[in-house]
Design an enzyme around this catalytic site. Structure first.
Site, PDB file in Angstrom:
ATOM      1  N   GLU A 254       0.868  -1.180   0.000  1.00  0.00           N
ATOM      2  CA  GLU A 254       0.000   0.000   0.000  1.00  0.00           C
ATOM      3  C   GLU A 254       0.896   1.219   0.000  1.00  0.00           C
ATOM      4  OE1 GLU A 254      -1.316   3.198   1.577  1.00  0.00           O
ATOM      5  OE2 GLU A 254      -2.075   2.046   3.263  1.00  0.00           O
ATOM      6  N   CYS A 293      -1.488   8.917   3.146  1.00  0.00           N
ATOM      7  CA  CYS A 293      -1.418   8.274   1.834  1.00  0.00           C
ATOM      8  C   CYS A 293      -2.678   8.545   1.026  1.00  0.00           C
ATOM      9  CB  CYS A 293      -1.192   6.776   1.982  1.00  0.00           C
ATOM     10  SG  CYS A 293      -2.441   5.945   2.995  1.00  0.00           S
TER      11      CYS A 293
END
Length: 681
Positions: A254, A293
């Protein structure tokens, strides 16, 4: 202080001085961290041999209750975590997302247990008939991997990043080794100390590395799972490790991504959607000082609204007070450390070569309640890119801080293309009241995004926002975002399990799955199943009812009671061209009559009818046909007592097989009852 590692069932300090960790607000030394001297191979072996067997002995229901208990425990200790979180540069709101958001993941996964059987393993999907007579069938089961989950986490969410991951692997029955980013590992260590002290998790379920984990991948095996959250470059390097490739180790990456937020063409100044867009964009830029993120890096705006958006964003950003989160009025804290300030500043300089800064300055800004020279502060920076198809740095360079770029588009096709130019994103938002615009954008952009939020005034009050991954939905994205998936409810749990196809007779597979498989052997008892307590019922136990011959009066009476006068039931003259030969009994009459046949009316252990899972009417029933029911215990799921005054009980799923005088099934359903337990402790 020197941070401790938790390995092999004990807290231990690493060797040497270690890496210095600083308070990002005032620059003071917080702790040092080192993992030198730890034997990673031994830690992994310990997890496999001690933690794994202990977790695999527990059912999904027991693991879920374990997570629930842990969540309540950590919630009681949250103020301790908030005090430490301040040193990471987080405001109270930032810390709430990290700390209570992480604990919320434990609660969510605890509740997820209700979607799993009362077994240590999971039965996936439906049985598959593999033979004409049904004596040979197939099914799928998912069993916990006998390895360890290795979580290598990012610095921006030292609590949430750990809890959202371990909640899933623990529910699956797999132990974990957590390696938080060293810069903020002092907060992770505080939380893990509370977890270990609570003694809620079986020993070996969780270990912690504060410091470098260099070399840990040398000892992974095919049953381990590795997850990484962080930069794409580091993630790709780890994913291509020879051991990962040789052992075919599942690796969930990720990575950060250049997420977009799109203003719909209808959302003009003065509309609720325009105001929502400005508010959400600024929130995404400044929450965690842009160190997410999922933060918005590209702000896509209709070309005729660029000036309006630029002015509105500038006005709102100018009210954001930067400084010590403990000081009244401060809305944005600091970056994680001065290294991050340097890195973000360098990326801002790179982006400045092809686009214009319209708000903010990396050097000239005010800080409230803190010394700018000592802390890791930076100003929000807003760019304007006048030609995003020509100047593409904004689609390729990410400044991991409060930095974003306004990008104009001429039409929806351009908006879709620009969003996709991020080459794969974790999330995207489109703010519009035009559902057709929303549909076209989502269908066009979805293949390059892990999640898309459609925001408008209808859902704004309860929306969790652009940047909030939720435990029941997948978190991850294609391409640049890493190609991985985390959380996602049941999907995430199955990531830590091995799916295996099994084949055999219905009776054998019933015994393996502990769910009755159609066609398997049944057994009868002279005691009606509704006279039995939860513990006394056995899977495959069947009650064969008396029979009833359906009459036209039944059909007419049911129509009068239900109000269902559909022509197929009531008008024999309207059946030409249909599949029916005459007036046909209502499907719900058949189901209701079946209940009348299998129910024991006396008061007993059955507390209530809990619902209907599935129902099919597979053959018409005409007046004169005779029906009976085979009522079979299909599955049992224990429930916990909510409090000491609650009744100890479980849910029983029953197969209701309604058949006619030829023995053919005319209707089949699964009903649920809540049944009292003998043991009320």
């Amino acid at each position: 202080m020197q941070l401790e590692n938790y390995a092999l069932g004990r807290w231990t300090k690493g060797e040497g001085e270690g890496q210095a960790l600083y308070n990002s607000i005032n620059g003071d030394l917080v702790a040092t961290a080192t993992s030198k001297g730890l034997d990673f191979a031994e830690m992994m072996d310990y997890a496999r041999k001690v933690g794994g067997p202990a977790l695999r002995k527990l059912t999904f229901q027991e693991r879920g209750l374990m997570l629930k208990k842990l969540a309540f425990h950590l919630l009681e200790k949250k103020e301790t975590f908030y005090k430490v979180s301040w040193a990471t540069g987080a405001t109270k709101a930032d810390s709430w997302v990290d700390i209570e958001g992480g604990i919320g993941n434990l609660f969510a996964n605890a509740s997820l247990r209700r979607q799993f059987p009362d077994l240590p393993y999971y039965i996936d999907g439906d049985a598959v008939k593999l033979s004409k007579e049904g004596t040979f069938i197939g099914h799928h089961i998912c069993t916990p991997k006998r390895g360890v989950a290795i979580h290598i986490n990012a610095f921006n969410f030292p609590v949430w990043g750990m809890l959202e991951k371990i909640a899933v692997n623990l529910l699956a029955g797999v132990p974990a080794i957590v390696k938080p980013a060293t810069a903020t590992s002092f907060l992770t260590e505080v939380v893990v100390k509370e977890i270990i002290a609570s003694q809620i998790l079986p020993e070996g379920s969780l270990q912690l590395i504060c410091g470098s984990a260099n070399g840990i991948l040398e000892s992974v095996t095919s049953e381990d799972v590795v997850t990484f959250t962080g930069s794409a470059s580091t993630g790709k390097m780890l994913k291509s490790h020879p051991r990962i490739l040789e052992e075919s180790v599942p690796f969930n990456l990720e990575a950060d991504s250049l997420n977009a937020m799109v203003l719909g063409e209808d959302a003009k100044p003065g509309t609720a959607e325009f105001d929502l867009f400005i508010k959400e964009a600024v929130r995404e830029m400044t929450t965690k000082a842009g160190q997410k993120c999922t933060a918005v890096r590209r702000i896509l705006v209709p070309i005729n609204l660029v000036e309006d958006v630029q002015i509105a964003l500038g006005q709102r950003l100018s009210t954001v007070v930067i400084g010590d989160p403990n000081v009244e009025g401060v809305r944005m804290g600091a970056l994680a450390n001065k290294d991050q300030v340097k890195e973000v500043s360098e990326k801002v300089q790179e982006l400045s070569k092809t686009q214009e800064i319209v708000f903010g300055n990396v050097d000239d800004f005010d800080v409230k309640g803190a010394d700018k020279s000592k802390g890791a502060f930076i100003s929000p920076i807003l760019f304007l890119n006048s030609d995003p198809f020509k100047y593409t740095d904004c689609h390729n360079i990410e400044a991991f801080g409060p930095v974003s770029t306004i990008i104009p588009y001429h039409n929806i096709d351009e908006a879709i293309e620009l969003a996709r130019m991020g080459k794969g994103s974790l999330c995207c938002s489109v703010v519009t009241a035009d559902d057709d615009f929303a549909r076209d954008f989502v269908i066009g952009a979805a293949s390059m995004h892990g999640r898309i939020l459609i925001l408008n005034s209808d859902c704004a009050k309860e929306s969790t926002g652009h940047g909030s991954p939720l435990p029941m939905l997948v978190h991850g994205g294609p391409g640049r975002a890493g190609g991985g998936e985390e959380m996602g409810g049941k999907r995430g749990v199955l990531h830590y399990m091995q799916r295996t196809a099994i084949q055999g007779s219905p009776t054998t597979l019933t015994n393996i799955t502990q769910q009755y498989q159609y066609g398997g052997k049944q057994f009868e008892d002279n005691i009606h199943p509704f006279r039995k307590h939860f513990e006394e019922l056995k899977v495959s136990e069947t009650y064969i009812t008396a029979k009833h011959t359906v009459t036209e009066a039944d059909i007419t009476n049911f129509a009068n009671v239900s109000g269902d006068n559909f022509y197929a039931h009531m008008d024999a003259t309207s059946l030409e061209g249909t599949i029916f030969e005459g007036r046909v009994a209502h499907g719900y009459f058949i189901l209701s009559k079946a209940a009348g046949l299998f129910v024991d009316p006396r008061k007993g252990p059955v507390l209530l009818n809990y619902g209907l899972d599935e129902c099919r009417f597979v053959k018409p029933v005409y007046p004169g046909m005779t029906i009976g029911v085979k009522f079979t215990c299909k599955e049992k799921i224990s429930q916990e007592k909510r409090d000491e005054d609650d009744i100890a009980k479980g849910i029983v799923r029953w197969l209701v097989d309604v058949y006619d005088e030829t023995g053919e099934t005319v209707a089949i359903a699964t009903i649920l009852t809540m049944v009292k337990k003998l043991n009320q402790e």
